[in-house]
Design a protein around this motif. Structure first.
Motif, PDB file in Angstrom:
ATOM      1  N   GLY A  75     -25.043  42.638 -44.949  1.00 42.88           N
ATOM      2  CA  GLY A  75     -24.468  43.690 -44.117  1.00 42.88           C
ATOM      3  C   GLY A  75     -24.376  43.363 -42.643  1.00 42.88           C
ATOM      4  N   GLY A  76     -25.099  42.341 -42.194  1.00 38.20           N
ATOM      5  CA  GLY A  76     -25.131  42.049 -40.769  1.00 38.20           C
ATOM      6  C   GLY A  76     -24.100  41.046 -40.302  1.00 38.20           C
ATOM      7  N   LYS A  77     -23.240  40.561 -41.223  1.00 36.63           N
ATOM      8  CA  LYS A  77     -22.199  39.590 -40.890  1.00 36.63           C
ATOM      9  C   LYS A  77     -22.783  38.333 -40.252  1.00 36.63           C
ATOM     10  CE  LYS A  77     -18.477  42.961 -40.238  1.00 36.63           C
ATOM     11  NZ  LYS A  77     -17.427  43.452 -39.318  1.00 36.63           N
ATOM     12  N   LEU A  78     -24.032  38.036 -40.602  1.00 38.97           N
ATOM     13  CA  LEU A  78     -24.683  36.887 -39.984  1.00 38.97           C
ATOM     14  C   LEU A  78     -23.972  35.583 -40.333  1.00 38.97           C
ATOM     15  CD1 LEU A  78     -27.228  35.968 -38.340  1.00 38.97           C
ATOM     16  CD2 LEU A  78     -28.252  35.439 -40.542  1.00 38.97           C
ATOM     17  N   SER A  79     -23.485  35.465 -41.562  1.00 35.40           N
ATOM     18  CA  SER A  79     -22.821  34.231 -41.962  1.00 35.40           C
ATOM     19  C   SER A  79     -21.582  33.958 -41.114  1.00 35.40           C
ATOM     20  CB  SER A  79     -22.439  34.292 -43.445  1.00 35.40           C
ATOM     21  OG  SER A  79     -21.625  35.420 -43.699  1.00 35.40           O
ATOM     22  N   LEU A  80     -20.816  35.024 -40.801  1.00 37.44           N
ATOM     23  CA  LEU A  80     -19.627  34.863 -39.959  1.00 37.44           C
ATOM     24  C   LEU A  80     -20.026  34.457 -38.543  1.00 37.44           C
ATOM     25  CD1 LEU A  80     -16.591  35.138 -39.455  1.00 37.44           C
ATOM     26  CD2 LEU A  80     -16.964  37.578 -38.991  1.00 37.44           C
ATOM     27  N   TYR A  81     -21.031  35.129 -37.974  1.00 41.17           N
ATOM     28  CA  TYR A  81     -21.492  34.792 -36.628  1.00 41.17           C
ATOM     29  C   TYR A  81     -22.073  33.376 -36.599  1.00 41.17           C
ATOM     30  CZ  TYR A  81     -21.232  39.883 -36.058  1.00 41.17           C
ATOM     31  OH  TYR A  81     -20.811  41.181 -36.023  1.00 41.17           O
ATOM     32  N   PHE A  82     -22.751  33.000 -37.672  1.00 39.17           N
ATOM     33  CA  PHE A  82     -23.351  31.668 -37.760  1.00 39.17           C
ATOM     34  C   PHE A  82     -22.264  30.592 -37.755  1.00 39.17           C
ATOM     35  CE2 PHE A  82     -25.346  28.098 -39.959  1.00 39.17           C
ATOM     36  CZ  PHE A  82     -26.584  28.040 -39.342  1.00 39.17           C
ATOM     37  N   ILE A  83     -21.228  30.800 -38.536  1.00 39.02           N
ATOM     38  CA  ILE A  83     -20.112  29.845 -38.591  1.00 39.02           C
ATOM     39  C   ILE A  83     -19.409  29.758 -37.239  1.00 39.02           C
ATOM     40  CG2 ILE A  83     -17.847  29.406 -39.623  1.00 39.02           C
ATOM     41  CD1 ILE A  83     -18.951  30.600 -42.219  1.00 39.02           C
ATOM     42  N   ASN A  84     -19.193  30.896 -36.584  1.00 39.49           N
ATOM     43  CA  ASN A  84     -18.562  30.895 -35.263  1.00 39.49           C
ATOM     44  C   ASN A  84     -19.387  30.095 -34.263  1.00 39.49           C
ATOM     45  OD1 ASN A  84     -16.399  32.480 -36.093  1.00 39.49           O
ATOM     46  ND2 ASN A  84     -17.413  34.385 -35.552  1.00 39.49           N
ATOM     47  N   SER A  85     -20.706  30.273 -34.301  1.00 41.25           N
ATOM     48  CA  SER A  85     -21.571  29.525 -33.392  1.00 41.25           C
ATOM     49  C   SER A  85     -21.521  28.035 -33.692  1.00 41.25           C
ATOM     50  CB  SER A  85     -23.016  30.025 -33.497  1.00 41.25           C
ATOM     51  OG  SER A  85     -23.154  31.300 -32.923  1.00 41.25           O
ATOM     52  N   THR A 238     -25.732  34.731 -31.254  1.00 36.64           N
ATOM     53  CA  THR A 238     -26.556  35.446 -30.274  1.00 36.64           C
ATOM     54  C   THR A 238     -26.067  36.872 -30.068  1.00 36.64           C
ATOM     55  OG1 THR A 238     -25.187  34.453 -28.532  1.00 36.64           O
ATOM     56  CG2 THR A 238     -27.277  33.383 -29.033  1.00 36.64           C
ATOM     57  N   VAL A 239     -24.744  37.045 -30.004  1.00 35.69           N
ATOM     58  CA  VAL A 239     -24.178  38.387 -29.860  1.00 35.69           C
ATOM     59  C   VAL A 239     -24.414  39.197 -31.130  1.00 35.69           C
ATOM     60  CG1 VAL A 239     -22.078  39.704 -29.408  1.00 35.69           C
ATOM     61  CG2 VAL A 239     -22.438  37.505 -28.279  1.00 35.69           C
ATOM     62  N   GLY A 240     -24.297  38.543 -32.289  1.00 30.26           N
ATOM     63  CA  GLY A 240     -24.506  39.241 -33.548  1.00 30.26           C
ATOM     64  C   GLY A 240     -25.932  39.730 -33.711  1.00 30.26           C
ATOM     65  N   ILE A 241     -26.904  38.905 -33.311  1.00 28.67           N
ATOM     66  CA  ILE A 241     -28.309  39.332 -33.400  1.00 28.67           C
ATOM     67  C   ILE A 241     -28.580  40.482 -32.448  1.00 28.67           C
ATOM     68  CG2 ILE A 241     -30.679  38.589 -32.974  1.00 28.67           C
ATOM     69  CD1 ILE A 241     -29.889  35.828 -33.980  1.00 28.67           C
ATOM     70  N   SER A 245     -29.681  45.550 -32.895  1.00 28.89           N
ATOM     71  CA  SER A 245     -30.519  46.564 -32.263  1.00 28.89           C
ATOM     72  C   SER A 245     -29.779  47.893 -32.241  1.00 28.89           C
ATOM     73  CB  SER A 245     -30.879  46.130 -30.833  1.00 28.89           C
ATOM     74  OG  SER A 245     -31.647  47.111 -30.191  1.00 28.89           O
ATOM     75  N   GLY A 246     -30.353  48.923 -32.860  1.00 34.55           N
ATOM     76  CA  GLY A 246     -29.712  50.228 -32.941  1.00 34.55           C
ATOM     77  C   GLY A 246     -29.860  51.029 -31.664  1.00 34.55           C
ATOM     78  N   GLN A 247     -29.046  52.056 -31.533  1.00 33.02           N
ATOM     79  CA  GLN A 247     -29.088  52.891 -30.331  1.00 33.02           C
ATOM     80  C   GLN A 247     -30.311  53.795 -30.325  1.00 33.02           C
ATOM     81  OE1 GLN A 247     -25.558  55.202 -29.755  1.00 33.02           O
ATOM     82  NE2 GLN A 247     -26.238  56.105 -27.814  1.00 33.02           N
ATOM     83  N   HIS A 248     -30.684  54.309 -31.485  1.00 33.57           N
ATOM     84  CA  HIS A 248     -31.809  55.239 -31.570  1.00 33.57           C
ATOM     85  C   HIS A 248     -33.003  54.640 -32.314  1.00 33.57           C
ATOM     86  CE1 HIS A 248     -29.181  58.357 -30.011  1.00 33.57           C
ATOM     87  NE2 HIS A 248     -28.292  58.069 -30.958  1.00 33.57           N
ATOM     88  N   ALA A 249     -32.762  53.799 -33.290  1.00 37.72           N
ATOM     89  CA  ALA A 249     -33.848  53.177 -34.055  1.00 37.72           C
ATOM     90  C   ALA A 249     -33.456  51.740 -34.367  1.00 37.72           C
ATOM     91  CB  ALA A 249     -34.118  53.949 -35.347  1.00 37.72           C
ATOM     92  N   THR A 250     -34.450  50.876 -34.366  1.00 40.61           N
ATOM     93  CA  THR A 250     -34.202  49.455 -34.591  1.00 40.61           C
ATOM     94  C   THR A 250     -35.133  48.949 -35.678  1.00 40.61           C
ATOM     95  OG1 THR A 250     -33.531  49.105 -32.298  1.00 40.61           O
ATOM     96  CG2 THR A 250     -34.192  47.163 -33.550  1.00 40.61           C
ATOM     97  N   SER A 251     -34.580  48.249 -36.647  1.00 35.16           N
ATOM     98  CA  SER A 251     -35.381  47.586 -37.677  1.00 35.16           C
ATOM     99  C   SER A 251     -35.652  46.164 -37.209  1.00 35.16           C
ATOM    100  CB  SER A 251     -34.626  47.597 -39.009  1.00 35.16           C
ATOM    101  OG  SER A 251     -35.407  47.004 -40.024  1.00 35.16           O
ATOM    102  N   TRP A 252     -36.898  45.894 -36.840  1.00 36.11           N
ATOM    103  CA  TRP A 252     -37.218  44.629 -36.184  1.00 36.11           C
ATOM    104  C   TRP A 252     -37.341  43.468 -37.156  1.00 36.11           C
ATOM    105  CZ3 TRP A 252     -36.574  44.271 -31.194  1.00 36.11           C
ATOM    106  CH2 TRP A 252     -36.638  45.437 -30.419  1.00 36.11           C
ATOM    107  N   GLY A 253     -37.595  43.746 -38.420  1.00 34.08           N
ATOM    108  CA  GLY A 253     -37.699  42.661 -39.400  1.00 34.08           C
ATOM    109  C   GLY A 253     -36.426  41.846 -39.525  1.00 34.08           C
ATOM    110  N   ILE A 255     -34.053  41.548 -37.394  1.00 37.95           N
ATOM    111  CA  ILE A 255     -33.830  40.842 -36.125  1.00 37.95           C
ATOM    112  C   ILE A 255     -34.668  39.569 -36.086  1.00 37.95           C
ATOM    113  CG2 ILE A 255     -34.158  40.962 -33.631  1.00 37.95           C
ATOM    114  CD1 ILE A 255     -33.370  43.852 -33.717  1.00 37.95           C
ATOM    115  N   GLY A 256     -35.930  39.673 -36.520  1.00 34.39           N
ATOM    116  CA  GLY A 256     -36.772  38.475 -36.602  1.00 34.39           C
ATOM    117  C   GLY A 256     -36.210  37.452 -37.564  1.00 34.39           C
ATOM    118  N   ALA A 257     -35.633  37.938 -38.696  1.00 33.77           N
ATOM    119  CA  ALA A 257     -35.012  37.024 -39.651  1.00 33.77           C
ATOM    120  C   ALA A 257     -33.822  36.311 -39.025  1.00 33.77           C
ATOM    121  CB  ALA A 257     -34.584  37.797 -40.896  1.00 33.77           C
ATOM    122  N   GLY A 258     -33.026  37.047 -38.268  1.00 33.54           N
ATOM    123  CA  GLY A 258     -31.879  36.431 -37.594  1.00 33.54           C
ATOM    124  C   GLY A 258     -32.305  35.401 -36.569  1.00 33.54           C
ATOM    125  N   LEU A 259     -33.362  35.696 -35.825  1.00 28.45           N
ATOM    126  CA  LEU A 259     -33.858  34.736 -34.841  1.00 28.45           C
ATOM    127  C   LEU A 259     -34.404  33.486 -35.522  1.00 28.45           C
ATOM    128  CD1 LEU A 259     -35.675  37.193 -32.399  1.00 28.45           C
ATOM    129  CD2 LEU A 259     -33.537  35.962 -31.979  1.00 28.45           C
TER     130      LEU A 259
END
Length: 288
Positions: A75-85, A238-241, A245-253, A255-259
């Motif tokens: 759901g985070g489109k990480l693969s697309l952001y990863f390829i772009n980077s 970097t922009v994708g990660i 971060s959500g506006q009201h709540a953030t799931s930090w796990g 984000i750590g996986a993306g980093l």
């Protein structure tokens, strides 16, 4: 050998053995200190918010949340952001290595009037922070129609990486004997063939060092990436990660996986080029 000489030799061997053990101990401690942040990030990426904010920041997860990685890719489109980077970073590395090697060769191996002045100009470029040119570069890209394209990142990254790359490769070129080129010219080789077939392989360690520096500056850059790219399908990792971060709540796990995922190419690249980098750093020490 007398008894006293044997005792002295035994003492020297014991002293060398003890000093080696002490050195190995400190190296092991240093390695643990260096690897701890990576291990901590991996464990952090497998926790949920409840586990993190309950005080278990450093320890092992109470429940191993491997879904942080699966949800990131799904759901985070990480693969697309990863390829772009990857595209932007490795295009920048290739372009920087080619241009810097050619410029360094002309500055260090050819005699022309403004060579020293040109090298000084490149050295001055080291004093200009990349983000100080944010507005001028933005206006140039907007005027040329390159805004919101991959070239909007590749060209500025290359331009700001050339100064350091040229200086590193110039310092490597000056350690090479000129007899190499003279022999090639006598054998009938032209300047372009000599450069490509003889000189470039000899400066491969310097190119590897420059490539790692260029990779780090491009892969981790955020300000240009978030300013020059607005299309979601062109955003970098970097922009994708940051967007996780959500506006009201953030799931930090997640984000750590993306980093953690973003650090893996850096480790792999260094492992592949570490021997070349060590050669480039020690070439001045062993010369002569």
């Amino acid at each position: 050998m007398t008894v006293q000489q044997a005792k002295n030799a035994s003492r020297r061997k014991s002293g060398i053995r003890i000093s080696t053990l002490i050195m190995q101990f400190f190296l092991i401690v240093f390695a643990i200190i260096q690897l701890f942040p990576l291990v901590w990030l991996f464990l952090f990426s497998l926790k949920d918010n409840a586990d993190i904010f309950s005080g278990n920041v450093i320890g092992f997860p109470k429940v191993w949340h491997w879904e942080n990685y699966s949800s990131l890719f799904a759901g985070g489109k990480l693969s697309l952001y990863f390829i772009n980077s990857l595209i932007v970073t490795f295009a920048t590395m290739l372009l920087t290595a080619i241009l810097a090697t050619m410029a360094a060769y002309s500055l260090s191996r050819m005699k022309w009037k403004l060579s020293k002045v040109t090298l000084t100009v490149f050295m001055i470029g080291l004093m200009i922070p990349i983000h100080a040119a944010l507005l001028p570069v933005f206006l140039i890209l907007k005027t040329t129609g390159l805004l919101d394209t991959r070239l909007a990142l590749i060209l500025p990254y290359t331009g700001f990486g050339l100064s350091l790359a040229i200086i590193v490769i110039v310092n490597f070129f000056v350690t090479l004997p000129r007899e190499l080129e003279e022999s090639a010219f006598i054998d009938g080789s032209g300047i372009y063939r000599t450069f490509a077939s003889i000189m470039m392989p000899l400066v491969a360690p310097a190119i590897a060092t420059v490539s790692i520096f260029t990779y780090l500056s491009s892969w981790n850059e955020l300000m240009f990436a978030i300013t020059f790219i607005s299309s979601d399908n062109l955003k970098t990792l970097t922009v994708g990660i940051m967007s996780l971060s959500g506006q009201h709540a953030t799931s930090w796990g997640p984000i750590g996986a993306g980093l953690f995922v973003s650090t893996l190419p850096t480790i792999i690249l260094y492992l592949l080029m570490s021997s070349q980098v060590e050669r480039s750093l020690t070439v001045g020490a062993v010369k002569g």
